[in-house]
Design an enzyme around this catalytic site. Structure first.
Site, short mmCIF file in Angstrom:
data_model
loop_
_atom_site.label_atom_id
_atom_site.label_comp_id
_atom_site.label_asym_id
_atom_site.label_seq_id
_atom_site.Cartn_x
_atom_site.Cartn_y
_atom_site.Cartn_z
N GLU A 1 0.81 -1.21 0.00
CA GLU A 1 0.00 0.00 0.00
C GLU A 1 0.85 1.27 0.00
O GLU A 1 0.53 2.24 -0.67
CB GLU A 1 -0.96 0.01 1.18
N TYR B 1 -6.59 6.74 3.88
CA TYR B 1 -6.74 5.71 2.85
C TYR B 1 -5.96 4.45 3.23
O TYR B 1 -6.51 3.34 3.23
CB TYR B 1 -6.28 6.20 1.47
N ASP C 1 -9.90 5.57 -2.44
CA ASP C 1 -8.74 6.03 -3.19
C ASP C 1 -9.22 6.72 -4.47
O ASP C 1 -10.42 6.90 -4.67
CB ASP C 1 -7.81 4.86 -3.52
#
Length: 306
Positions: free
Chosen positions: A49, A132, A150
């Site tokens: 991520e 996020y 996102d």
DNA sequence: TATCCGTGGTG
DNA sequence: TCACCAAGGAT
């Protein structure tokens, strides 16, 4: 002022139908990405991520594999000097992410016994992890129920549900509220929905030329039913590049990444001769960011401590 | 909230 | 060709 026909009126789609179509799309067409492999650790998900922030999947793939082989746990990365993280970040861009990932690993070791926390608030408190990424790790690594918003999700919801060509320039309260509203109630279904919507945005409902002919929700899409009107928002400001501090910082750091050890000032000076004042300012800012460490003998190196 | 922070592929 | 864009975060 050129005349444009008013968009056709259209109600928002029925959410249950949206769920069904998007979940089926993911089941049938999801990419086989290594960080989605069953059994991948929460650390592997977290690393992916961070690397994927503003960075295309294809560029992340080789770096993620190498990173996970080198540092399979937070403790492994925390034990290394931060400069190693910056060096092996290679050219993924935004190298402060590498530094923050290292700092996150240290915090995970010191505050969470070396295990990536599952709690959204605990994740959010880690360096380099915002709303996020905290949601993404909580959902993709731990199967929790959070809205994961996102740029892909924002675009899909803007088109399919709101009926606009593009989302707002920055995340709004309304968008967050909408993402919560369309989140399935059931926890495992919500988790699959979150990744599925992202995938739809990444593969089909893309920013520049959406493949509406191949879209599983084209007939439900409010934007399509309105006749796909052009964006009404202000034109986005492009990202300036040539001659910016970002370019200079990138050039200086590339020299340090590729050098086997400390670098003398003349080597750094040769990396940017256009504007010496700018070069020094950028070197100072790299030091201030912790990306570069000045040594007592006047040379510079990637950070060894901190 | 607007701006800064890298890098490279592409329509 | 070149502006746009890619799973954001920090300030």
């Amino acid at each position: 002022m050129p005349h444009r026909p008013d968009p056709a009126p259209a109600p928002p789609p029925e959410i249950g139908a949206l769920h069904e179509r998007v979940l089926r799309f993911y089941a049938e067409q999801a990419r086989d990405l290594p960080w989605r492999t069953p059994g991948v650790s929460p650390w592997g998900v977290l690393v992916s991520e961070i690397m994927l922030q503003q960075t295309p999947v294809l560029r992340v793939l080789p770096r993620w594999r190498e990173w996970m082989e080198r540092w399979p746990t937070p403790g492994d990365l925390a034990a290394a000097p931060p400069g190693d993280a910056v060096r092996h970040w290679d050219r993924l861009g935004y190298p402060r992410r590498a530094l923050r990932l290292h700092a996150a690993a240290v915090a995970i070791v010191e505050q969470h016994g070396g295990e990536v926390p599952a709690d959204h608030a605990a994740l959010l408190a880690l360096p380099g992890i915002g709303v996020y990424t905290a949601a993404a790790v909580a959902v993709f690594a731990f199967g929790q129920r959070h809205a994961v918003v996102d740029t892909n999700v924002r675009r899909v919801l803007a088109r399919a549900v709101t009926g606009d060509a593009e989302p707002a320039p920055a995340l709004t309260r309304a968008e967050s509220r909408l993402a919560e509203e369309v989140l399935p109630d059931d926890r495992p279904t919500a988790a699959r929905w979150s990744i599925a919507v992202m995938e739809l945005g990444a593969l089909v409902c893309t920013a520049r030329s959406p493949r509406c002919d191949a879209c599983p929700i084209a007939d439900l899409c409010r934007w399509t039913r309105r006749g796909r009107p052009a964006s009404t928002g202000p034109a986005r400001r492009g990202q300036a590049w040539a001659g910016t501090d970002r370019q200079v910082r990138g050039r200086l750091l590339a020299v340090l990444r590729e050098a086997p050890g400390p670098v003398t000032p003349d080597i750094l000076q040769a990396a940017w001769t256009t504007d010496p004042v700018q070069r020094e300012r950028c070197l100072d800012s790299l030091v201030a960011d912790g990306l570069v460490e000045p040594l007592e003998d006047g040379t510079f190196t990637l950070p060894r401590t901190r």
